[in-house]
Motif scaffolding. Structure first.
Motif, PDB file in Angstrom:
ATOM      1  N   GLU A  21      66.097  40.353  53.224  1.00  0.00           N
ATOM      2  CA  GLU A  21      65.701  39.777  54.510  1.00  0.00           C
ATOM      3  C   GLU A  21      66.708  38.728  54.976  1.00  0.00           C
ATOM      4  OE1 GLU A  21      61.762  38.279  54.194  1.00  0.00           O
ATOM      5  OE2 GLU A  21      60.843  40.253  53.852  1.00  0.00           O
ATOM      6  N   GLU A  36      69.632  40.449  56.409  1.00  0.00           N
ATOM      7  CA  GLU A  36      69.347  40.933  57.762  1.00  0.00           C
ATOM      8  C   GLU A  36      69.419  39.807  58.787  1.00  0.00           C
ATOM      9  OE1 GLU A  36      65.554  42.756  57.440  1.00  0.00           O
ATOM     10  OE2 GLU A  36      66.266  44.473  56.255  1.00  0.00           O
ATOM     11  N   LYS A  37      69.163  38.574  58.322  1.00  0.00           N
ATOM     12  CA  LYS A  37      69.241  37.411  59.213  1.00  0.00           C
ATOM     13  C   LYS A  37      70.660  36.844  59.296  1.00  0.00           C
ATOM     14  CE  LYS A  37      64.439  35.990  58.431  1.00  0.00           C
ATOM     15  NZ  LYS A  37      63.537  34.925  57.886  1.00  0.00           N
ATOM     16  N   LYS A  38      71.608  37.563  58.712  1.00  0.00           N
ATOM     17  CA  LYS A  38      73.030  37.202  58.775  1.00  0.00           C
ATOM     18  C   LYS A  38      73.376  35.956  57.964  1.00  0.00           C
ATOM     19  CE  LYS A  38      73.399  40.656  61.570  1.00  0.00           C
ATOM     20  NZ  LYS A  38      73.922  41.956  61.057  1.00  0.00           N
TER      21      LYS A  38
END
Length: 203
Positions: A71, A74-76
């Motif tokens: 996660e 995915e949030k960089k």
């Protein structure tokens, strides 16, 4: 920029039933400890608490470390500092699980800079603190179990053995018990020469 490093606390997980049914204070204590560490650091870094080392089919404390890493990817999030919060010494769950397995998951998720805080091991401050706790306890009056922890009424010490359908830990336990009973029954029949297998002509 050090302020942009995401601090990732990874604690050893336990089955969720230990907390929900047995009243284990572990999760609350880990959450409180994490919060106090961040308060003491007094830094603007964002942080995450997750739980690792899950085994078996039952649900453990969430979020799971591997899921949380994905996660964050995915949030960089690019820079991550892992804190093995519930591990006081280096062992397979830090050296192998975190440093190798979770590093691979993090890098595959896009996290570029993966670092870990060393475990406490024999750090003088840690050892002195443990010694002080022991000394203070020896000086104080003895404590009863009820004074140390306050279990819920009808507390289940082993909630993982409650029955659930499917491929669960409970099923594995009972299958093992039934297999042992069957083995002893067969052994007794072989020794005595009497039993259901002899009756139907299989022995």
């Amino acid at each position: 920029n050090p302020d942009q490093v995401h601090i990732f606390f990874s604690a050893h997980g336990v089955p969720q039933s230990y907390v929900d049914e047995a009243g284990d204070p572990y999760q609350k204590e880990i959450e409180d400890c994490t919060r106090l560490i961040m308060k003491t650091l007094n830094r603007p870094n964002e942080y995450t608490l997750a739980y690792q080392s899950r085994v078996g089919p039952v649900e453990w404390l969430k979020p799971y470390t591997e899921d949380a890493l994905q996660e964050l990817g995915e949030k960089k999030v690019k820079d991550l500092l892992v804190v093995p919060i519930s591990f006081v010494s280096e062992h397979i769950e830090t050296l192998q699980e975190i440093d190798i397995e979770y590093r691979e998951i993090a890098e595959e998720a896009g996290i570029k800079n993966f670092q870990r805080v060393p475990a406490l091991n024999t750090h003088p401050i840690f050892i002195d603190s443990l010694a002080s706790l022991v000394t203070e306890s020896l000086k104080g009056p003895p404590c009863n179990f009820s004074e140390v922890i306050h279990p819920k009424e009808n507390m289940k010490m082993y909630p993982q053995e409650r029955w659930e359908w499917g491929m669960t830990t409970a099923a594995e336990v009972w299958n093992g018990r039934l297999a042992m009973l069957g083995f002893f029954a067969l052994l007794l029949e072989l020794i005595s020469g009497h039993g259901p297998l002899h009756f139907v002509g299989l022995l």
